[in-house]
Design a protein around this motif. Structure first.
Motif, PDB file in Angstrom:
ATOM      1  N   HIS A 141      48.788 -19.366   5.228  1.00 42.83           N
ATOM      2  CA  HIS A 141      47.695 -18.415   5.421  1.00 42.83           C
ATOM      3  C   HIS A 141      46.600 -19.058   6.250  1.00 42.83           C
ATOM      4  O   HIS A 141      45.554 -19.428   5.735  1.00 42.83           O
ATOM      5  CB  HIS A 141      47.141 -17.946   4.072  1.00 42.83           C
ATOM      6  N   PRO A 145      40.937  -9.211   5.731  1.00 41.67           N
ATOM      7  CA  PRO A 145      42.236  -8.533   5.777  1.00 41.67           C
ATOM      8  C   PRO A 145      42.977  -8.751   4.460  1.00 41.67           C
ATOM      9  O   PRO A 145      43.888  -9.593   4.380  1.00 41.67           O
ATOM     10  CB  PRO A 145      42.955  -9.210   6.953  1.00 41.67           C
ATOM     11  N   SER A 146      42.614  -8.016   3.409  1.00 34.57           N
ATOM     12  CA  SER A 146      43.145  -8.324   2.082  1.00 34.57           C
ATOM     13  C   SER A 146      44.628  -7.984   1.932  1.00 34.57           C
ATOM     14  O   SER A 146      45.257  -8.341   0.951  1.00 34.57           O
ATOM     15  CB  SER A 146      42.304  -7.664   0.990  1.00 34.57           C
ATOM     16  N   CYS A 147      45.223  -7.293   2.931  1.00 34.90           N
ATOM     17  CA  CYS A 147      46.668  -7.057   2.871  1.00 34.90           C
ATOM     18  C   CYS A 147      47.443  -8.308   3.297  1.00 34.90           C
ATOM     19  O   CYS A 147      48.546  -8.547   2.836  1.00 34.90           O
ATOM     20  CB  CYS A 147      47.070  -5.907   3.786  1.00 34.90           C
ATOM     21  N   ASP A 148      46.840  -9.092   4.216  1.00 37.77           N
ATOM     22  CA  ASP A 148      47.553 -10.241   4.777  1.00 37.77           C
ATOM     23  C   ASP A 148      47.220 -11.560   4.088  1.00 37.77           C
ATOM     24  O   ASP A 148      47.964 -12.520   4.184  1.00 37.77           O
ATOM     25  CB  ASP A 148      47.223 -10.399   6.269  1.00 37.77           C
ATOM     26  N   LEU A 168      43.488 -12.936  -2.174  1.00 39.11           N
ATOM     27  CA  LEU A 168      42.060 -12.729  -2.430  1.00 39.11           C
ATOM     28  C   LEU A 168      41.299 -14.004  -2.735  1.00 39.11           C
ATOM     29  O   LEU A 168      40.094 -14.087  -2.515  1.00 39.11           O
ATOM     30  CB  LEU A 168      41.882 -11.739  -3.593  1.00 39.11           C
ATOM     31  N   GLN A 186      37.289  -3.912   4.371  1.00 39.75           N
ATOM     32  CA  GLN A 186      38.634  -4.349   4.703  1.00 39.75           C
ATOM     33  C   GLN A 186      38.848  -4.200   6.217  1.00 39.75           C
ATOM     34  O   GLN A 186      38.482  -3.181   6.789  1.00 39.75           O
ATOM     35  CB  GLN A 186      39.621  -3.471   3.938  1.00 39.75           C
ATOM     36  N   SER A 188      41.008  -6.002  10.055  1.00 39.80           N
ATOM     37  CA  SER A 188      42.162  -6.762  10.519  1.00 39.80           C
ATOM     38  C   SER A 188      41.812  -8.213  10.818  1.00 39.80           C
ATOM     39  O   SER A 188      42.667  -9.073  10.821  1.00 39.80           O
ATOM     40  CB  SER A 188      42.749  -6.108  11.761  1.00 39.80           C
ATOM     41  N   THR A 213      39.077 -11.500   9.885  1.00 42.86           N
ATOM     42  CA  THR A 213      38.049 -11.970   8.949  1.00 42.86           C
ATOM     43  C   THR A 213      36.723 -12.204   9.668  1.00 42.86           C
ATOM     44  O   THR A 213      36.694 -12.758  10.758  1.00 42.86           O
ATOM     45  CB  THR A 213      38.488 -13.304   8.303  1.00 42.86           C
TER      46      THR A 213
END
Lengths: 213, 359
Positions: free
Chosen positions: B15, B117-120, B123, B151, B153, B155
């Motif tokens: 990440h 981008p909390s999907c990628d 948290l 949210q 795409s 940060t």
């Protein structure tokens, strides 16, 4: 051995690192790199310079090609990117120095229609002067623009065409940055054509002859 | 330092905060010329309580509350410039707080701004960013009282900070006087260094110097100089527009020319060599384009030196315009609290915004 590499789409500093890796290979004599921004070209020029390699760049459609060659050893002053190169490029030749947006002085007239007409005539004369030079075949090294002379570079000025023509013939056309700023034209002029008083003085002192209409 | 031996020490992280970031930190700032264009038609606030004008390129806005107190307010955020979320939070907060110090004020209250981008990303990375920021705010003696998150795409993190200052002690860009010495804190070259960090080219010493440069609050410098405050005529912090850009803003606002001596400038370790090999951030070229028209220098000044003068700084140091006879006192006071500082030039009567660079 010559190597081609496509570096489009890579983020800084990847293009420099990848090119360096290829240059480190002893069997490689030159690299031709396809990149998508001028920043990459400028960074590759620095890389070539730091290794004393030859450097050339050219636009290719929307992209740019940088050629780094180990055989052509770079001279000390080159290859500087256009923005910095102009600081040291002054060499002898004929320089045209234009510090106002007209040819000579128009006949004085009170503000009004006649005054406007005289001004327009003087600007038109300047345009004719530059066109004549452009067509004459005389060798001109640079056209330097200062004070209201920088207004010739305004995309709306009638003189833009002849300045472009001169540029195509290899004449350097440079304008004082302070003056462009003052007349609100800085955003309308290409970076490599913006210079400063220091460079202007260098050109004037190095010139074989200075013509000032 | 050279680009010969990349250490791929930050490429295995799954990440990576910077994986989809084009330009992090203050290098992501819009260029000065772009900014000028989009601000051109905005109405200009006219209120006697507003102590700062938008034309003078101030770091923060100052608003007079009463005879003894002015509110100073700023907002600053940017995309990640490195992969460690806690460090990113710390740096973004240090950078935002710096605008308050640059006005001579003390920060009091901060609110956080976060796009994530909390999907990628998990948290706990967002939590780490916020923690880094919050720790830095409390180090500055201020409170973080909430914030706003979205949210998205890419940060983005930063702070909106409010601080206070006595109106007479407000330091703007516009007060410099002829002959004032220019004193700069911190070392230059964060933009080039961060690019080298991304490429895995920094050794441990260079990394620790860079991180300490990025996370050192500018509070100590302001505190150390407070007893000399009548002799300090102007102040700003060095950020995205680079050393030249920020000196130029001060010199334009103060209607003076400036002289900068390159030999007195402190650079981060290895940055000159890195720049000469082509590790120059895009924003440095943008700064060169925006500012070089009003800059003069001798032709044999190395290209890497001028590259660094245009290098965008994130969470950079402060620039002070100091009455000449007190510049030595300032340097001593700063050295006493362990702040790296040097006198890098002076202001003089001349074309406003014009900078003469000397070797």
């Amino acid at each position: 051995m010559k190597k081609d590499i496509d570096l489009r789409g890579l983020l800084c500093p990847e293009p420099v690192l990848k090119t360096k890796k290829i240059l480190d290979d002893q069997t490689v004599t030159s690299v031709e790199a396809l990149v998508d921004s001028e920043v990459n070209i400028q960074n590759l020029a620095r890389l070539a310079r730091s290794q004393n390699f030859g450097f050339k760049s050219a636009a290719k459609g929307e992209h740019f090609v940088a050629t780094i060659s180990k055989e052509e050893v770079a001279p000390n002053t080159a290859p500087e990117p256009p923005a910095a190169a102009k600081q040291s490029k002054a060499k002898s030749g004929v320089v045209i120095f234009i510090s106002k947006d007209r040819f000579g002085e128009p006949v004085a007239a009170p503000p009004g229609e006649e005054h406007e007409k005289n001004q327009a005539f003087s600007l038109n004369l300047l345009n004719v002067f530059l066109q004549t030079i452009s067509q004459s075949g005389h060798d001109v090294q640079a056209v330097l623009l200062a004070n209201s002379g920088v207004r010739l570079m305004d995309p709306e000025s009638p003189c833009v065409k002849v300045l472009d023509e001169l540029k195509e013939k290899g004449v350097e056309v440079l304008a004082c940055g302070l003056c462009l700023d003052y007349y609100g034209l800085k955003e309308k002029v290409k970076t490599e054509q913006i210079t400063n008083m220091y460079a202007i003085c260098e050109y004037l002192f190095a010139a074989e002859k200075v013509l000032s209409p | 330092m050279s680009i010969d031996n990349p250490k791929d020490d930050n490429t295995n992280n799954t990440h990576r905060l910077t994986s989809n970031v084009k330009a992090g930190g203050c290098a992501a700032k819009m260029s000065s010329s772009e900014l000028k264009q989009i601000l051109a038609n905005l109405p200009k606030a006219k209120d006697p309580r507003l102590l700062t004008g938008i034309d003078n390129f101030e770091d923060a806005a100052a608003f007079q509350l009463n005879g003894d107190l002015a509110l100073v307010k700023t907002v600053d955020f940017f995309p990640p410039l490195l992969d460690d979320p806690y460090l990113y939070g710390q740096i973004a907060a240090t950078n935002a707080l710096s605008d308050i110090y640059a006005m001579g004020a003390k920060p009091a209250l901060a609110l956080a701004l976060l796009v994530f981008p909390s999907c990628d990303f998990p948290l706990d990375i967002a939590a780490e960013i916020l923690k880094g920021g919050a720790d830095q705010v409390s180090k500055a003696g201020a409170i973080i009282a909430g914030g706003h998150s979205i949210q998205g795409s890419e940060t983005l993190y930063g702070l909106c900070v409010s601080g206070f200052v006595h109106p007479d002690k407000l330091l703007t860009n516009s007060g410099a006087k002829p002959k004032d010495r220019i004193i700069a804190t911190k070392s230059l070259g964060a933009g080039v260094s961060l690019l080298a960090l991304k490429a895995g080219l920094l050794n441990d010493e260079a990394k620790s110097r860079l991180f300490s440069n990025l996370t050192t609050l500018n509070d100590k410098a302001i505190d150390a100089l407070s007893y000399l405050s009548p002799n300090i005529h102007a102040c700003t912090d060095i950020t995205g527009f680079g050393l030249i850009g920020h000196i130029q803003e001060m010199s334009k606002a103060s209607k003076l020319g400036a002289v900068v001596e390159v030999s007195s400038i402190r650079f981060l370790p290895g940055v000159l060599e890195l720049a000469s090999q082509g590790l120059v951030p895009a924003a440095a070229y943008g700064n060169r384009k925006s500012f070089q028209g009003n800059v003069s220098y001798i032709k044999d000044l190395p290209l890497e030196v001028t590259d660094l003068l245009y290098d965008p700084q994130t969470s950079g140091g402060l620039l002070f315009a100091v009455q000449p006879e007190h510049s030595e006192d300032c340097l001593k006071a700063l050295a006493l609290v362990g702040i790296e500082a040097s006198c890098i030039g002076h202001f003089e009567e001349g074309i406003p915004g014009h900078i003469d660079i000397k070797p």
